[in-house]
Scaffold this active site. Structure first.
Site, PDB file in Angstrom:
ATOM      1  N   ASP A   1       8.239   9.594  -7.291  1.00  0.00           N
ATOM      2  CA  ASP A   1       7.662   8.171  -6.920  1.00  0.00           C
ATOM      3  C   ASP A   1       6.980   7.598  -8.091  1.00  0.00           C
ATOM      4  OD1 ASP A   1       8.520   8.773  -4.203  1.00  0.00           O
ATOM      5  OD2 ASP A   1       6.500   9.200  -3.579  1.00  0.00           O
ATOM      6  N   GLY A   2       6.488   8.084  -8.802  1.00  0.00           N
ATOM      7  CA  GLY A   2       5.878   7.216 -10.051  1.00  0.00           C
ATOM      8  C   GLY A   2       6.793   6.713 -10.844  1.00  0.00           C
TER       9      GLY A   2
ATOM     10  N   ASN B   1       3.495  -0.883  -4.229  1.00  0.00           N
ATOM     11  CA  ASN B   1       2.478  -0.303  -3.261  1.00  0.00           C
ATOM     12  C   ASN B   1       1.400  -1.200  -3.029  1.00  0.00           C
ATOM     13  OD1 ASN B   1       4.206   2.136  -2.708  1.00  0.00           O
ATOM     14  ND2 ASN B   1       3.136   3.243  -3.720  1.00  0.00           N
ATOM     15  N   GLU B   2       0.430  -0.951  -3.993  1.00  0.00           N
ATOM     16  CA  GLU B   2      -0.957  -1.482  -3.656  1.00  0.00           C
ATOM     17  C   GLU B   2      -1.886  -2.085  -4.841  1.00  0.00           C
ATOM     18  OE1 GLU B   2      -1.170   2.013  -4.807  1.00  0.00           O
ATOM     19  OE2 GLU B   2      -0.826   2.175  -2.768  1.00  0.00           O
TER      20      GLU B   2
ATOM     21  N   ASP C   1     -16.893   0.504  -0.968  1.00  0.00           N
ATOM     22  CA  ASP C   1     -16.599   1.064  -2.460  1.00  0.00           C
ATOM     23  C   ASP C   1     -15.454   0.526  -2.998  1.00  0.00           C
ATOM     24  OD1 ASP C   1     -18.416   3.071  -2.180  1.00  0.00           O
ATOM     25  OD2 ASP C   1     -17.249   4.817  -1.702  1.00  0.00           O
TER      26      ASP C   1
ATOM     27  N   LEU D   1      -2.883   4.467   3.394  1.00  0.00           N
ATOM     28  CA  LEU D   1      -3.002   5.181   4.581  1.00  0.00           C
ATOM     29  C   LEU D   1      -3.828   6.196   4.590  1.00  0.00           C
ATOM     30  CD1 LEU D   1      -1.207   6.230   7.202  1.00  0.00           C
ATOM     31  CD2 LEU D   1      -0.020   7.635   5.362  1.00  0.00           C
TER      32      LEU D   1
ATOM     33  N   ASN E   1      -1.483   3.307 -11.248  1.00  0.00           N
ATOM     34  CA  ASN E   1      -0.645   3.638 -12.592  1.00  0.00           C
ATOM     35  C   ASN E   1      -1.412   3.079 -13.784  1.00  0.00           C
ATOM     36  OD1 ASN E   1       1.221   1.695 -14.785  1.00  0.00           O
ATOM     37  ND2 ASN E   1       1.780   3.851 -14.836  1.00  0.00           N
TER      38      ASN E   1
END
Length: 307
Positions: A80-81, A154-155, A184, A199, A253
Site C-alpha cells: 500500500d505504501g 488516504n488522509e 491529540d 478507521l 509518509n
C-alpha cells in the site's frame, strides 16, 4: 513508428519486486512497448526537522522521468505504501495504475504477484475498467505564502508532538461556523482513507464512490467530539489554536511542522487516483477479505450438562 508507452513503479527494498519489475519490463518490450521504470522512493515526501521546519516538494516535481500524458498505464509492484507513493507521482498526468501486491495487507492493490501473468494478459487486451478515486491537495500557508504542499489519497493528520499536552484546533469547513476541537490531533480523510488511520481512530467506513470527506478527532477531550462527514466540495482550513508547534503527516509518509500562526488548507484535488480494475470493483468483498468485515458470527458451542 511510435511505440506505446507503459511504466513500472516498484519497491526497490523488496527483492521480489525488483525481480518482477525486471521480468515485466522484458515482457512488455517483447510485446512492442516502450517501458519506463521508477522506484516508489520518488513519491516519498520526506520529513522536515526542527532545524529545517519546511521540507517542500512541489506536487508537479514528483513525476519520474518519462512518465507523462502519453503513457497508457503503469504497473505498481509493492504494498500500500508503494501504491500511495506511485499515485503522488503520476496522478497529475492521469496515468492509470494496475496495482500488484508484493507486501502484506495490500488493501489498495488489485491482485497478487502470482496472478501477474494473467493480469498482464488482461491489461494488454484491454479487458479492464478504470475506477477513479478522490485525492486531496494539502498546503501549509504562512503569512499568505504557501510553504509546503502534497497530494494525498488516504488522509492528512495534524497532531501534537510527543511529550506535549492536548491541543486545540479551530477548523473551518466551507462557509459553516468554525469548530473548536480539543484533542491529540485531527484527521481529514477521503473515502479511500476511511479504512486506514481514520478507521483506527473511530471514524466510519465510507464506500469509495461517495463524494464526501470526513473529519475525525484523535482522542478528543469531549464526548461531543465525534467524526463528521461533509461534502467534498467544501474546502477545509485548520488553525492550530495553541502555542506549541504541531506535526502534520500526509498518507503516513511525510510531512512538516506546523507553527502556531500557520494555516493548513485542504481541498479536493483536481487530480484523481485512477485504479485499473480487472473486474468490477467490489468494495464489500475487499472489506471482508482484508478486514474481516461482515463475516458471519460463529455460533457458540451447545452447553453440555455435567452429571
Amino acid at each position: 513508428m511510435l511505440w506505446p508507452k507503459a511504466g513500472i513503479i516498484y519497491n526497490d527494498e523488496k527483492p521480489v519486486a525488483c525481480r518482477a519489475a525486471a521480468e515485466l519490463k522484458d515482457k512488455l518490450i517483447t510485446c512492442g512497448w516502450e517501458v519506463c521504470l521508477a522506484t516508489g522512493i520518488g513519491g516519498i515526501l520526506g520529513y522536515s526537522s526542527p532545524e529545517r521546519p519546511v521540507c517542500h516538494t512541489p506536487i508537479h516535481h514528483l513525476n519520474p522521468p518519462g512518465f507523462d500524458i502519453d503513457m497508457s498505464f503503469a504497473i505498481v509492484l509493492g504494498g500500500d505504501g508503494t501504491v500511495l507513493s506511485a499515485f503522488r507521482q503520476v496522478a497529475p498526468y492521469g496515468i492509470p495504475l494496475l496495482t500488484i501486491n508484493t507486501g502484506h495487507m495490500g488493501f489498495l492493490t488489485e491482485t497478487y504477484l502470482n496472478q501477474l501473468p494473467l493480469a498482464i494478459d488482461a491489461l494488454l487486451s484491454n479487458q479492464y475498467e478504470i475506477e477513479e478515486r478522490a485525492m486531496l491537495t494539502v498546503q501549509i500557508v504562512r503569512e499568505q505564502d504557501m510553504l509546503w504542499e502534497a497530494l494525498c489519497l488516504n488522509e492528512m493528520v495534524i497532531h501534537r508532538e510527543p511529550l506535549t499536552s492536548m491541543c486545540h484546533f479551530e477548523v473551518e469547513i466551507g462557509q459553516h461556523a468554525a469548530l473548536d476541537i480539543a484533542a491529540d490531533g485531527v484527521i481529514i480523510s477521503t473515502p479511500t482513507g476511511s479504512t486506514a488511520y481514520s478507521l483506527s481512530a473511530g471514524g466510519p467506513v465510507v464506500t469509495p464512490g461517495v463524494p464526501v470527506l470526513q473529519l475525525v478527532p484523535i482522542c478528543p477531550h469531549s464526548l461531543a467530539s465525534r467524526a463528521l462527514v461533509f461534502a467534498d466540495t467544501e474546502p477545509v482550513v485548520i488553525f492550530p489554536a495553541n502555542p506549541n508547534r504541531l506535526v502534520m503527516v500526509v498518507d503516513g509518509n511525510g510531512g512538516c511542522y506546523v507553527l502556531p500562526d500557520d494555516q493548513v488548507h485542504i481541498r479536493k484535488s483536481p487530480y484523481t487516483a485512477r485504479f485499473i480494475r480487472l473486474k468490477s470493483p467490489e468494495f464489500f468483498r475487499v472489506l471482508r477479505e482484508k478486514l474481516g468485515w461482515g463475516l458471519p458470527h460463529i455460533a457458540k458451542p451447545t452447553s453440555v450438562e455435567l452429571p
